[in-house]
Each structure stands twice: as structure tokens, then as C-alpha cells.
Design an enzyme around this catalytic site. Structure first.
Site, PDB file in Angstrom:
ATOM      1  N   CYS A 162       0.581  -1.088  -0.161  1.00 36.56           N
ATOM      2  CA  CYS A 162      -0.009  -0.111   0.182  1.00 36.56           C
ATOM      3  C   CYS A 162       0.852   1.374   0.156  1.00 36.56           C
ATOM      4  O   CYS A 162       0.613   2.077  -0.622  1.00 36.56           O
ATOM      5  CB  CYS A 162      -1.080   0.021   1.255  1.00 36.56           C
ATOM      6  SG  CYS A 162      -0.389  -0.693   2.599  1.00 36.56           S
ATOM      7  N   HIS A 245      -2.212   6.203   4.757  1.00 40.05           N
ATOM      8  CA  HIS A 245      -0.719   6.327   4.888  1.00 40.05           C
ATOM      9  C   HIS A 245      -0.483   7.612   4.526  1.00 40.05           C
ATOM     10  O   HIS A 245      -0.712   7.967   3.299  1.00 40.05           O
ATOM     11  CB  HIS A 245      -0.087   5.145   4.282  1.00 40.05           C
ATOM     12  CG  HIS A 245      -0.343   3.741   4.680  1.00 40.05           C
ATOM     13  ND1 HIS A 245      -0.959   3.606   5.850  1.00 40.05           N
ATOM     14  CD2 HIS A 245       0.123   2.597   3.952  1.00 40.05           C
ATOM     15  CE1 HIS A 245      -1.086   2.081   5.846  1.00 40.05           C
ATOM     16  NE2 HIS A 245      -0.506   1.600   4.945  1.00 40.05           N
TER      17      HIS A 245
HETATM   18  N1  LIG Z   1      -4.568  -3.906   5.023  1.00 40.50           N
HETATM   19  C1  LIG Z   1      -3.636  -3.099   4.009  1.00 40.50           C
HETATM   20  O1  LIG Z   1      -3.747  -2.127   4.249  1.00 40.50           O
HETATM   21  C2  LIG Z   1      -3.216  -3.931   3.108  1.00 40.50           C
HETATM   22  C3  LIG Z   1      -2.815  -3.333   1.882  1.00 40.50           C
HETATM   23  C4  LIG Z   1      -2.162  -3.600   0.736  1.00 40.50           C
HETATM   24  C5  LIG Z   1      -2.169  -5.218   0.515  1.00 40.50           C
HETATM   25  N2  LIG Z   1      -2.248  -5.800   1.799  1.00 40.50           N
HETATM   26  C6  LIG Z   1      -2.416  -7.401   1.635  1.00 40.50           C
HETATM   27  O2  LIG Z   1      -3.639  -7.654   1.571  1.00 40.50           O
HETATM   28  C7  LIG Z   1      -4.059  -9.012   2.042  1.00 40.50           C
HETATM   29  C8  LIG Z   1      -4.986  -9.044   3.046  1.00 40.50           C
HETATM   30  O3  LIG Z   1      -4.594  -8.061   4.050  1.00 40.50           O
HETATM   31  P1  LIG Z   1      -5.614  -7.594   5.088  1.00 40.50           P
HETATM   32  O4  LIG Z   1      -5.075  -6.744   6.054  1.00 40.50           O
HETATM   33  O5  LIG Z   1      -7.143  -7.679   4.659  1.00 40.50           O
HETATM   34  O6  LIG Z   1      -5.454  -9.057   6.180  1.00 40.50           O
HETATM   35  P2  LIG Z   1      -6.675  -9.482   7.274  1.00 40.50           P
HETATM   36  O7  LIG Z   1      -7.474  -8.244   7.937  1.00 40.50           O
HETATM   37  O8  LIG Z   1      -5.647 -10.221   8.206  1.00 40.50           O
HETATM   38  O9  LIG Z   1      -7.404 -10.329   6.499  1.00 40.50           O
HETATM   39  C9  LIG Z   1      -7.241 -11.722   5.880  1.00 40.50           C
HETATM   40  C10 LIG Z   1      -8.371 -12.393   5.314  1.00 40.50           C
HETATM   41  O10 LIG Z   1      -7.945 -13.587   4.846  1.00 40.50           O
HETATM   42  C11 LIG Z   1      -8.577 -14.678   5.386  1.00 40.50           C
HETATM   43  N3  LIG Z   1      -7.527 -15.996   5.724  1.00 40.50           N
HETATM   44  C12 LIG Z   1      -6.511 -15.812   6.552  1.00 40.50           C
HETATM   45  N4  LIG Z   1      -6.042 -17.049   6.648  1.00 40.50           N
HETATM   46  C13 LIG Z   1      -6.586 -17.782   5.744  1.00 40.50           C
HETATM   47  C14 LIG Z   1      -6.394 -19.104   5.118  1.00 40.50           C
HETATM   48  N5  LIG Z   1      -5.265 -19.809   5.592  1.00 40.50           N
HETATM   49  N6  LIG Z   1      -7.247 -19.576   4.200  1.00 40.50           N
HETATM   50  C15 LIG Z   1      -8.249 -18.776   3.628  1.00 40.50           C
HETATM   51  N7  LIG Z   1      -8.452 -17.380   4.157  1.00 40.50           N
HETATM   52  C16 LIG Z   1      -7.631 -17.086   5.043  1.00 40.50           C
HETATM   53  C17 LIG Z   1      -9.255 -14.040   6.563  1.00 40.50           C
HETATM   54  O11 LIG Z   1     -10.319 -14.928   6.849  1.00 40.50           O
HETATM   55  P3  LIG Z   1     -10.891 -15.025   8.580  1.00 40.50           P
HETATM   56  O12 LIG Z   1     -11.299 -13.683   8.895  1.00 40.50           O
HETATM   57  O13 LIG Z   1     -11.597 -16.245   8.381  1.00 40.50           O
HETATM   58  O14 LIG Z   1      -9.790 -15.418   9.266  1.00 40.50           O
HETATM   59  C18 LIG Z   1      -9.333 -12.844   6.188  1.00 40.50           C
HETATM   60  O15 LIG Z   1     -10.667 -12.738   5.414  1.00 40.50           O
HETATM   61  C19 LIG Z   1      -2.593  -9.420   2.721  1.00 40.50           C
HETATM   62  O16 LIG Z   1      -1.655 -10.196   1.881  1.00 40.50           O
HETATM   63  C20 LIG Z   1      -1.825  -7.878   2.952  1.00 40.50           C
HETATM   64  O17 LIG Z   1      -0.492  -7.921   2.884  1.00 40.50           O
HETATM   65  C21 LIG Z   1      -3.040  -5.207   2.942  1.00 40.50           C
END
Ligand SMILES: NC(=O)c1ccc[n+]([C@@H]2O[C@H](COP(=O)([O-])OP(=O)(O)OC[C@H]3O[C@@H](n4cnc5c(N)ncnc54)[C@H](OP(=O)(O)O)[C@@H]3O)[C@@H](O)[C@H]2O)c1
Length: 351
Positions: A162, A245
Site C-alpha cells: 500500500c 498512509h
Molecule cells: N491492510 C492493508 O492496508 C493492505 C494493503 C495492501 C495489501 N495488503 C495485503 O492484502 C492481504 C490481506 O490483508 P488484510 O489486511 O485484509 O488482512 P486480514 O485483515 O488479516 O484479512 C485476511 C483475510 O484472509 C482470510 N484468511 C486468513 N487465513 C486464511 C487461510 N489460511 N485460508 C483462507 N483464508 C484465510 C481471513 O479470514 P478469517 O477472517 O476467516 O480469518 C481474512 O478474510 C495481505 O496479503 C496483505 O499483505 C493489505
């Protein structure tokens, strides 16, 4: 009729079915919010971790976005990761908001099965023919999908980390002046760590000057996106803000650059992308008020959260300094992915 109206009219009648993986997380919720009334795409399958399979999305999701959960997504049932079932449902495009460890196998399996994966995870980002696509910065990298075997095979398109996205959007129109090096310090919100993310005890009334792997990602991804190899000096810091950010940047150019010219370059950065519904009229908005941009603007603009705000532009010799704000879960994640999928549809699928 312009190209966007033509696509909107066609796809409103024939929406493209999509799947969302990781739909309950910070980025997944942003996908669900942006896709619930998207003119071209319709969510056909909602997925999260196995423990949630069979549960009702509206009851089970811990909604963290600052806007109300759209009624249209309350009644989805969370389903399992099942590639054959997705194919039976006519899903060709899958948006991924999985953590990188889960994305490693799932995304590759989908591509192997001929699907088109638009991902926020880092799993595929550094693969040779996988673009880290940001339409305002490197739309020409879209054609790398052909090196992955499209149209005979599936493909992956990723977005950047991001903080890198905000930096690449703001820097892309300035690359023509010749950059010597770039120094960046970030002030990153807690939603960047996902949900539940950091402990409140660690981040409340605090600032943490370390985000694991973030500085390495900024350097490597920025260079891949803009095909450059100059030095980048990042410091990434977590601050107690929910969304957005902020970044302060110093760039050294090979020549003296006029500040008004830079503002014009920023304001003209949507050229050629007007037909993509998630692209704002001005993807970069320069703020003239001396204390802007601020994190509270993270969901400003239209589409909300898709504008990168810049401000506080100044010059010292061949160097310019400025601040920028990027919404990490929208432009820096889900919205960027949706915009990438729109760019693919507009270029490769005939309406
Ligand atoms: N947050 C940001 O600002 C941002 C920005 C750019 C990129 N990213 C990237 O985007 C991705 C998601 O980030 P996030 O911040 O949204 O993370 P998050 O809030 O931790 O959400 C993760 C999601 O993946 C699911 N999940 C976790 N383990 C899993 C598994 N083994 N099998 C299937 N589903 C699973 C979770 O489901 P449950 O709820 O059921 O656990 C939840 O829906 C990451 O790779 C991160 O690096 C994030």
C-alpha cells in the site's frame, strides 16, 4: 457514446461474475464494499478461512470500515475455496485479499485452473512475468499476462504494497525529469496490519518506527513498477491512525524542475484511463492549503478512497519535497485491484 458508457451499458446487463477470497479482512471488506454496486462486476462467491464456511457474511464479519455495511452484502453465505465450484458458477475473475502464506498455494492453484487472479498478497509479486500493476503508473505492464500464457492460460496481476502504491502514483508523472534518488518516510495507519492487527496496548498513544519487511518491499516494488534502479531510502513508521498512509518524500532530479509544472503533471495523470470506472477524474489532487493532506482525508474523493492527495511541495536546488496521502485499503489495496481488473476487461474482453 464514450468507451466507459459503452462498457457500462453492456456489463450492467451482462455482469462479470467474480469471487472474493479473504472477504472478511480489512482489504476483503473493502472489496465487498466497492463491488456491491460495481457497474461491471458481480460477486458470486465470498470466501474466508475454513472456520467461517457456511456462516452468514453480515452476521460474521467484524466490519471496520467507516461507512455502513451495504445491505446488499449482508446475506451472502461464506463458502469454501473450491476451484471447480467457482468454474461451475461461471467465475473467471478472482480477487484475493489473502495473507501471503495462504495466497501462495491458493492463487497458484487458481491460475493453474485457468482463472484470472487480481491479488493484494505478496505471493506472486516478484514472479518474473507477473505485473505489479498501477494503471496511472505502468498500464503497459498489463500485457505481461501474455507472457504468462493468456489467453490460453490463467494469469496473476498483483498490486503493490500500500505505501508503495501512493509513492508510485505520485512519482510516475515526474519520472520524465530524470530521478537521481528518492528519500521517503511513511506514517502508516493501523489498518495496514489487517484485522485484528496490532494490539491496542502497543499502538495506543504510541508511534512504532518499524514495520517488518515494509522498507524492503517499497524499494523492490517501486523499482519493478517503474522499471528503474536508482537508490531509494525508506523509513516506515506505524502511527495510531485507523486509515490512510501519509508519506513525506524528497526526490533529487537531474535538472531543476518547475513546481507549477509538477502540479500540472499530477493533475493530468488520468490521461487515457477515463474509461475505467474506478479511476477518479483526477487520481492525484494537489492540496494548496499548507497543513494538508491529512489522514482524515483517506475516504475523500470519488470513487471514495481512490484519490492520492499531495501537498506541501517545495524545492531546494535540484531536489523537491512533498507529502502524500494514500488510502491503504482502497487505492492501496482493493480499489487498486478492481481498477486493474477493469483495465484488463477494457483491453482484452470486448463489450
Ligand atoms: N491492510 C492493508 O492496508 C493492505 C494493503 C495492501 C495489501 N495488503 C495485503 O492484502 C492481504 C490481506 O490483508 P488484510 O489486511 O485484509 O488482512 P486480514 O485483515 O488479516 O484479512 C485476511 C483475510 O484472509 C482470510 N484468511 C486468513 N487465513 C486464511 C487461510 N489460511 N485460508 C483462507 N483464508 C484465510 C481471513 O479470514 P478469517 O477472517 O476467516 O480469518 C481474512 O478474510 C495481505 O496479503 C496483505 O499483505 C493489505
Amino acid at each position: 457514446m464514450n468507451k466507459q458508457q459503452q462498457h457500462n451499458d453492456f456489463y450492467r446487463e451482462h455482469k462479470i461474475g467474480v469471487g472474493v477470497m479473504g472477504a472478511t479482512g480489512a482489504v476483503g471488506q473493502s472489496f465487498m464494499w466497492m463491488l456491491h454496486d460495481h457497474p461491471w462486476f458481480e460477486v458470486k462467491r465470498v470466501m474466508a478461512s475454513e472456520k467461517r464456511v457456511g456462516r452468514n457474511y453480515g452476521e460474521d464479519v467484524h466490519w471496520i470500515l467507516p461507512m455502513e455495511i451495504p445491505p446488499a452484502i449482508l446475506d451472502y453465505t461464506i463458502e469454501s475455496f473450491d476451484v471447480a465450484a467457482m468454474k461451475r458458477d461461471g467465475i473467471q475473475i478472482v480477487f484475493s485479499a489473502l495473507p501471503t502464506h495462504a495466497a501462495q498455494t491458493a492463487e497458484r492453484e487458481l491460475i493453474e485452473a485457468g482463472m484470472y487472479v487480481f491479488s493484494n498478497a505478496a505471493a506472486l509479486r516478484y514472479d518474473e512475468h507477473v505485473p505489479i500493476l498501477i494503471p496511472e503508473a505502468n498500464i503497459d505492464h498489463l500485457r505481461w499476462i501474455e507472457a504468462q500464457g493468456y489467453p490460453d492460460k490463467g494469469f496473476g496481476i498483483t498490486n503493490a504494497n500500500c505505501s508503495t502504491t501512493g509513492l508510485a502514483v505520485a512519482m510516475a508523472p515526474l519520472m520524465k525529469y530524470g530521478v537521481r534518488d528518492l528519500v521517503v518516510s511513511t506514517y502508516q495507519s493501523v489498518s495496514g496490519a489487517g484485522h485484528p492487527g496490532l494490539s491496542a496496548l502497543d499502538i495506543t498513544n504510541n508511534v512504532i518506527p518499524f514495520i517488518d519487511q515494509e522498507e524492503e518491499k517499497m524499494t523492490e516494488e517501486f523499482r519493478k513498477i517503474l522499471s528503474v534502479d536508482f537508490d531509494i531510502f525508506p523509513y516506515c513508521v506505524r502511527v495510531p491512525v485507523m486509515f490512510g498512509h501519509l508519506e513525506s518524500v524528497w526526490v533529487e532530479f537531474e535538472q531543476e524542475v518547475d513546481l507549477d509544472r509538477i502540479i500540472t503533471d499530477w493533475h493530468e495523470s488520468s490521461q487515457g484511463l477515463e474509461h475505467l470506472p474506478s479511476t477518479p477524474l483526477r487520481p492525484i489532487e494537489y492540496e494548496t492549503q499548507r497543513d494538508l493532506p491529512q489522514a482524515k482525508q483517506a475516504f475523500y474523493g470519488f470513487p471514495q478512497g481512490m484519490v492520492v492527495y499531495t501537498g506541501r511541495l517545495k524545492r531546494q536546488g535540484h531536489r523537491i519535497g512533498f507529502n502524500l496521502l494514500v488510502n491503504n485499503v482502497i487505492k492501496g489495496a482493493a480499489g487498486g485491484s478492481i481498477q486493474n481488473a477493469e483495465a484488463f476487461v477494457a483491453r482484452y474482453l470486448d463489450a
